[in-house]
Write an enzyme that holds these catalytic residues in place. Structure first.
Site, PDB file in Angstrom:
ATOM      1  N   LYS A  58      41.617  62.169  24.129  1.00  0.00           N
ATOM      2  CA  LYS A  58      41.972  62.025  22.706  1.00  0.00           C
ATOM      3  C   LYS A  58      42.632  63.299  22.199  1.00  0.00           C
ATOM      4  O   LYS A  58      43.649  63.262  21.498  1.00  0.00           O
ATOM      5  CB  LYS A  58      40.728  61.701  21.872  1.00  0.00           C
ATOM      6  CG  LYS A  58      40.174  60.307  22.089  1.00  0.00           C
ATOM      7  CD  LYS A  58      41.150  59.230  21.604  1.00  0.00           C
ATOM      8  CE  LYS A  58      40.632  57.827  21.832  1.00  0.00           C
ATOM      9  NZ  LYS A  58      41.658  56.788  21.667  1.00  0.00           N
ATOM     10  N   SER A  75      39.659  60.115  17.421  1.00  0.00           N
ATOM     11  CA  SER A  75      38.208  59.966  17.256  1.00  0.00           C
ATOM     12  C   SER A  75      37.607  61.257  16.743  1.00  0.00           C
ATOM     13  O   SER A  75      38.096  62.353  17.068  1.00  0.00           O
ATOM     14  CB  SER A  75      37.600  59.623  18.620  1.00  0.00           C
ATOM     15  OG  SER A  75      36.204  59.763  18.592  1.00  0.00           O
ATOM     16  N   TYR A 115      36.884  61.499  28.314  1.00  0.00           N
ATOM     17  CA  TYR A 115      37.367  60.617  27.240  1.00  0.00           C
ATOM     18  C   TYR A 115      37.767  61.445  26.020  1.00  0.00           C
ATOM     19  O   TYR A 115      38.858  61.289  25.464  1.00  0.00           O
ATOM     20  CB  TYR A 115      36.274  59.594  26.876  1.00  0.00           C
ATOM     21  CG  TYR A 115      36.427  59.026  25.497  1.00  0.00           C
ATOM     22  CD1 TYR A 115      37.389  58.058  25.228  1.00  0.00           C
ATOM     23  CD2 TYR A 115      35.634  59.481  24.439  1.00  0.00           C
ATOM     24  CE1 TYR A 115      37.552  57.557  23.936  1.00  0.00           C
ATOM     25  CE2 TYR A 115      35.785  58.993  23.162  1.00  0.00           C
ATOM     26  CZ  TYR A 115      36.747  58.028  22.908  1.00  0.00           C
ATOM     27  OH  TYR A 115      36.911  57.559  21.635  1.00  0.00           O
TER      28      TYR A 115
END
Ligand code: UD1
Length: 337
Positions: A153, A124, A149
């Site tokens: 990643k 992302s 989060y």
């Protein structure tokens, strides 16, 4: 070629499954359906007229993954499976670290056991954090992340880099998505968030369909022309095609690509496009800034164009039209079936 899609019943996974099947690639999906629906898989089959091999599997379950690999000769993996709600990751960090990291570790172990070294990972633009300059290229600094989060990643990107360092023959492709929106033009598959959506486009479509009363625009005092945040929205079908391009091109080593359009739109521009294209009014109020939001984020998509031959073809008008088409055809998402 046979490709395993972890999390293949989800939003981006299901759209990618359509593109792969339509290109003659065989698709195996492993998904625990914790944030997705088997109906998405059925609809992928309906769109393409082809069948998918589906496993109800938690990807951190090594024994289950061994079964998947034993029963199917897997040539490559696209790893979508993961939790993705930023706010929830702040409230439940251990859940995010356990799920997003353990799925990846189990997957890589079982790939190793089976001599499968080709993986495409759903990363992302969140790994760039608050950008120093835009557009963001793949060489732009990666930040430590403002939430668990985002950190998962980044950690997975590092795990994949070490996986490749230990075996230079492996082919690791990291795709850094910008803001995926829209839906398949058939209106049969699309984004199906649990509860009240966190992201802008599903929130707009749920206001448009009358499920939510109004849109709150988070911040109107950003240093942008209209004061609202700017993002690089990319149609999910273009994004799915980016995975095809990555599969076709991948080469030994770790290769990182931004998948975006290279063009930024403000929140107000997205809302205006939605109203203009779809002829629907979106009641909205200006609200305070949302914690963690950056003012401006958009990609340079030059590397994906030069190396993969991929560039986004669909416009903002296509994105808002297809998002609305999906919503009106499925006011309750997949839940209605
Ligand atoms: C968010 C995540 C990002 C994740 C991506 C996945 C945050 C801070 N970032 O990106 O890590 O990779 O989703 O899809 O959550 N907005 C409103 N009103 C709303 C919803 C959103 O004004 O009800 C605005 C936001 O302030 C932002 C823009 O719309 O400026 C886009 O928001 P969103 O769709 O949530 O995406 P990101 O925040 O860019």
């Amino acid at each position: 070629m046979r490709v395993l899609l972890t999390g293949g019943a989800g939003y981006i996974g299901s759209h990618t499954a359509v593109e792969l099947l339509q290109s003659g690639i065989e698709v195996v999906i492993a998904d625990d359906l914790s944030n997705s629906s088997l109906n998405a898989v059925k609809r992928v089959e309906a769109i393409t007229g082809k069948s998918v091999v589906f496993y109800l599997a938690d990807v951190s379950d090594t024994a289950m993954l061994r079964t998947v690999f034993r029963e199917n000769r897997i040539d490559a993996v696209i790893h979508f499976a993961g939790f993705k709600a930023v706010g929830e990751s702040v409230a439940k960090p251990l859940k995010y670290y356990r799920n997003n990291l353990c799925t990846t570790l189990s997957l890589l172990e079982v790939m190793n056991e089976n001599g499968c070294g080709k993986i495409v990972f759903s990363s992302s633009a969140t790994v760039y954090g608050d950008p120093d300059t835009v557009p963001l290229s793949e060489d732009s600094p990666v930040k430590s992340g403002t939430n668990p989060y985002a950190r998962t990643k980044r950690m997975i990107e590092q795990i994949l880099t070490d996986f490749n360092a230990a075996d230079k023959g492996t082919e690791v492709t990291i795709l850094r998505y910008f803001n995926p929106v829209g839906a398949h033009p058939s209106g049969m598959i699309g984004e199906n968030p649990n509860g009240v959506p966190n992201n802008l486009m599903p929130y707009i479509t749920q206001v448009a369909v009358g499920k939510l009363p109004k849109l709150s625009i988070f911040g109107s005092d950003y240093p942008t022309p209209d004061g609202t945040c700017i993002r690089d929205y990319v149609h999910v079908v273009d994004l799915a095609k980016g995975h095809m391009a990555a599969l076709n091109h991948s080469a030994p080593g770790v290769n990182i690509y931004n998948l975006g359009t290279g063009k930024g739109y403000s929140v107000l521009e997205v809302v205006d496009a939605f109203e203009r294209v779809n002829g629907v009014k979106i009641p909205r109020v200006m609200a305070p800034r949302r914690a963690g939001d950056v003012a401006v984020c958009y990609s340079s998509s030059e590397k994906a164009a030069a190396v993969l031959g991929w560039h986004a073809e669909l416009s903002m008008d296509d994105m808002v039209r297809d998002a609305w088409n999906w919503q009106i055809k499925n006011p309750d998402g997949y839940a209605a079936e």
